[in-house]
Design a protein around this motif. Structure first.
Motif, PDB file in Angstrom:
ATOM      1  N   PRO A  16       0.831  -1.202   0.000  1.00  0.00           N
ATOM      2  CA  PRO A  16       0.000   0.000   0.000  1.00  0.00           C
ATOM      3  C   PRO A  16       0.867   1.254   0.000  1.00  0.00           C
ATOM      4  CG  PRO A  16      -0.023  -1.025   2.187  1.00  0.00           C
ATOM      5  CD  PRO A  16       0.896  -1.856   1.335  1.00  0.00           C
ATOM      6  N   ASP A  18       0.790   3.976   1.316  1.00  0.00           N
ATOM      7  CA  ASP A  18       0.227   4.808   2.387  1.00  0.00           C
ATOM      8  C   ASP A  18       1.259   5.872   2.728  1.00  0.00           C
ATOM      9  OD1 ASP A  18      -2.100   3.315   2.484  1.00  0.00           O
ATOM     10  OD2 ASP A  18      -1.333   1.940   4.003  1.00  0.00           O
ATOM     11  N   LYS A  40      -0.928  -0.569  -4.057  1.00  0.00           N
ATOM     12  CA  LYS A  40      -2.288  -0.221  -3.649  1.00  0.00           C
ATOM     13  C   LYS A  40      -2.349   1.275  -3.346  1.00  0.00           C
ATOM     14  CE  LYS A  40      -4.221  -1.396   0.520  1.00  0.00           C
ATOM     15  NZ  LYS A  40      -5.036  -0.288   1.028  1.00  0.00           N
ATOM     16  N   ASP A  68      -7.845   1.304  -3.940  1.00  0.00           N
ATOM     17  CA  ASP A  68      -8.570   0.833  -2.752  1.00  0.00           C
ATOM     18  C   ASP A  68      -9.303   1.996  -2.096  1.00  0.00           C
ATOM     19  OD1 ASP A  68      -9.440  -0.655  -0.595  1.00  0.00           O
ATOM     20  OD2 ASP A  68      -7.548  -0.486   0.491  1.00  0.00           O
ATOM     21  N   LEU A 123     -13.110  -5.007   8.439  1.00  0.00           N
ATOM     22  CA  LEU A 123     -11.766  -4.429   8.578  1.00  0.00           C
ATOM     23  C   LEU A 123     -10.975  -5.189   9.641  1.00  0.00           C
ATOM     24  CD1 LEU A 123     -12.688  -0.619   8.397  1.00  0.00           C
ATOM     25  CD2 LEU A 123     -11.740  -2.061   6.585  1.00  0.00           C
ATOM     26  N   THR A 124      -9.707  -5.424   9.346  1.00  0.00           N
ATOM     27  CA  THR A 124      -8.899  -6.209  10.286  1.00  0.00           C
ATOM     28  C   THR A 124      -8.543  -5.418  11.544  1.00  0.00           C
ATOM     29  OG1 THR A 124      -7.044  -5.646   8.850  1.00  0.00           O
ATOM     30  CG2 THR A 124      -7.866  -7.884   8.711  1.00  0.00           C
ATOM     31  N   VAL A 163     -11.762  -9.056   0.494  1.00  0.00           N
ATOM     32  CA  VAL A 163     -10.663  -8.731   1.397  1.00  0.00           C
ATOM     33  C   VAL A 163     -11.064  -9.290   2.755  1.00  0.00           C
ATOM     34  CG1 VAL A 163      -9.295  -6.875   2.429  1.00  0.00           C
ATOM     35  CG2 VAL A 163     -10.263  -6.577   0.133  1.00  0.00           C
ATOM     36  N   PRO A 185      -5.162  -8.348   4.266  1.00  0.00           N
ATOM     37  CA  PRO A 185      -4.346  -7.376   4.995  1.00  0.00           C
ATOM     38  C   PRO A 185      -4.172  -7.862   6.436  1.00  0.00           C
ATOM     39  CG  PRO A 185      -6.589  -6.571   4.740  1.00  0.00           C
ATOM     40  CD  PRO A 185      -6.577  -8.006   4.276  1.00  0.00           C
ATOM     41  N   ILE A 187      -1.192  -8.228   7.994  1.00  0.00           N
ATOM     42  CA  ILE A 187      -0.076  -9.174   7.923  1.00  0.00           C
ATOM     43  C   ILE A 187       1.072  -8.635   8.778  1.00  0.00           C
ATOM     44  CG2 ILE A 187       1.623 -10.255   6.378  1.00  0.00           C
ATOM     45  CD1 ILE A 187      -1.261 -11.230   5.868  1.00  0.00           C
ATOM     46  N   GLN A 199      -3.870  -2.967  13.942  1.00  0.00           N
ATOM     47  CA  GLN A 199      -4.381  -4.240  13.433  1.00  0.00           C
ATOM     48  C   GLN A 199      -4.659  -5.175  14.604  1.00  0.00           C
ATOM     49  OE1 GLN A 199      -5.331  -4.416  10.503  1.00  0.00           O
ATOM     50  NE2 GLN A 199      -3.899  -3.590   9.023  1.00  0.00           N
ATOM     51  N   VAL A 217      -1.584  -8.027   1.771  1.00  0.00           N
ATOM     52  CA  VAL A 217      -1.263  -6.597   1.829  1.00  0.00           C
ATOM     53  C   VAL A 217      -0.256  -6.400   2.954  1.00  0.00           C
ATOM     54  CG1 VAL A 217      -2.183  -4.262   2.214  1.00  0.00           C
ATOM     55  CG2 VAL A 217      -3.627  -6.000   1.106  1.00  0.00           C
ATOM     56  N   VAL A 218       0.932  -5.943   2.595  1.00  0.00           N
ATOM     57  CA  VAL A 218       1.954  -5.735   3.627  1.00  0.00           C
ATOM     58  C   VAL A 218       2.426  -4.287   3.538  1.00  0.00           C
ATOM     59  CG1 VAL A 218       4.049  -6.636   4.704  1.00  0.00           C
ATOM     60  CG2 VAL A 218       2.708  -8.118   3.202  1.00  0.00           C
ATOM     61  N   ARG A 220       3.154  -1.364   6.647  1.00  0.00           N
ATOM     62  CA  ARG A 220       4.167  -0.853   7.574  1.00  0.00           C
ATOM     63  C   ARG A 220       5.358  -1.770   7.788  1.00  0.00           C
ATOM     64  NH1 ARG A 220      -0.509   1.080  11.583  1.00  0.00           N
ATOM     65  NH2 ARG A 220      -1.563  -0.494  10.312  1.00  0.00           N
TER      66      ARG A 220
HETATM   67  O1  C5P Z   1       0.399  -3.591   6.915  1.00  0.00           O
HETATM   68  P1  C5P Z   1      -0.385  -2.383   7.277  1.00  0.00           P
HETATM   69  O2  C5P Z   1      -1.243  -2.555   8.505  1.00  0.00           O
HETATM   70  O3  C5P Z   1       0.437  -1.125   7.316  1.00  0.00           O
HETATM   71  O4  C5P Z   1      -1.403  -2.190   6.059  1.00  0.00           O
HETATM   72  C1  C5P Z   1      -2.272  -1.105   6.050  1.00  0.00           C
HETATM   73  C2  C5P Z   1      -3.014  -1.118   4.746  1.00  0.00           C
HETATM   74  O5  C5P Z   1      -3.913  -2.220   4.729  1.00  0.00           O
HETATM   75  C3  C5P Z   1      -3.830   0.134   4.540  1.00  0.00           C
HETATM   76  O6  C5P Z   1      -3.614   0.574   3.201  1.00  0.00           O
HETATM   77  C4  C5P Z   1      -5.249  -0.311   4.732  1.00  0.00           C
HETATM   78  O7  C5P Z   1      -6.150   0.386   3.913  1.00  0.00           O
HETATM   79  C5  C5P Z   1      -5.176  -1.763   4.324  1.00  0.00           C
HETATM   80  N1  C5P Z   1      -6.197  -2.553   4.958  1.00  0.00           N
HETATM   81  C6  C5P Z   1      -7.199  -3.069   4.194  1.00  0.00           C
HETATM   82  N2  C5P Z   1      -8.200  -3.785   4.785  1.00  0.00           N
HETATM   83  C7  C5P Z   1      -8.177  -4.038   6.079  1.00  0.00           C
HETATM   84  C8  C5P Z   1      -7.140  -3.539   6.857  1.00  0.00           C
HETATM   85  C9  C5P Z   1      -6.150  -2.792   6.261  1.00  0.00           C
HETATM   86  O8  C5P Z   1      -7.210  -2.882   2.983  1.00  0.00           O
HETATM   87  N3  C5P Z   1      -9.100  -4.809   6.583  1.00  0.00           N
END
Ligand code: C5P
Length: 244
Positions: A16, A18, A40, A68, A123-124, A163, A185, A187, A199, A217-218, A220
């Motif tokens: 991502p 970000d 992403k 995204d 969302l995670t 996702v 995501p 991870i 997370q 999705v990795v 940070r």
């Molecule tokens: O690995 P990290 O936690 O930094 O990844 C953050 C990214 O994962 C962000 O871009 C966030 O939008 C995405 N994400 C996602 N769906 C989730 C949790 C995080 O797309 N459920």
């Protein structure tokens, strides 16, 4: 997923972007273009910089592009937004599945021929406690049940995949078939240290792929590593191990 065997481990890494601006994003695109498969583009960068970031990523690399923006609105608005987004020539898009079939049915079936449309399940960053606080009904407060419920809606509506977290991916594949694409995501490699981590439902790259994730999705753990290229290589190694 049928394309699975043709993907190299690095192709399954979604990085991502970000990052706060085009300059920083461009730096990471150049740095990681040979070490990840997908860039992403999320809310921060797209809201700040607009579609220029898509052009930049496409010009600088041959990696796939994942826009995204997690669309969530009335069906007509989402359908029109997806049509507009598809015109950028991107590879993946996301929509929220929790508005029911009526919202996603028309767009997933009629609008998006080219990009892979993924439904966001849960969302995670959310846990069972958060679900209770949000007023989600008791029988769906188990994240796995809610994810499966959303994934079924997404599939019925024509989404190509979802996702979800690496904790649920095995059940999603079992319930919805191996060709239903899963992007995970949340991870966290064992060696990664993420400060003030938000997370809550996370797994290692190895576990996610072993459980059936097609892409991970990795963010940070790579972006904030002392050496992001080395970190991406380590993630690819773990993916390779899980696949072998
Ligand atoms: O690995 P990290 O936690 O930094 O990844 C953050 C990214 O994962 C962000 O871009 C966030 O939008 C995405 N994400 C996602 N769906 C989730 C949790 C995080 O797309 N459920």
């Amino acid at each position: 997923m049928s394309k699975k065997s043709r993907l190299f481990p690095k192709d399954r890494i979604i990085f991502p972007l970000d990052l706060p601006n085009l300059k920083e994003a461009g730096r990471f695109v150049k740095l990681l273009k040979n070490h990840v498969g997908v860039f992403k583009i999320g809310l921060e960068l797209f809201v700040g910089e607009g579609p220029d970031i898509i052009s930049l990523a496409k010009k600088e690399s041959s990696a796939k592009i994942f826009l995204d923006l997690k669309f969530h609105d009335i069906p007509e608005t989402v359908r029109r937004a997806l049509t507009a987004a598809s015109a950028y020539g991107i590879d993946f898009l996301t929509i929220h599945c929790d508005s029911g079939q009526k919202l996603i049915e028309p767009l997933a079936k009629k609008t998006c021929q080219n990009p892979i449309v993924l439904g966001v399940t849960l969302l995670t960053s959310l846990s069972e406690k958060d679900l209770a606080e949000m007023g989600i009904r008791k029988e769906l407060q188990d994240p796995l049940k809610l994810v499966l419920h959303s994934a079924k809606l997404a599939k019925a509506a024509g989404c190509n995949g979802v996702v979800c977290s690496g904790l649920e991916v095995k059940s999603v594949k079992k319930a919805l078939g191996r060709n239903f694409i899963t992007v995970c995501p949340g991870i966290r490699p064992l060696w990664a240290i993420v400060k003030q981590d938000d997370q809550k439902r996370f797994v290692t790259p190895y576990e996610a792929v072993k459980n059936g994730a097609d892409y991970i999705v990795v963010g940070r753990p790579i972006r904030d590593a002392v050496n992001p290229v080395d970190a991406a290589k380590r993630v690819a190694q773990e993916i390779g191990m899980a696949l072998s």
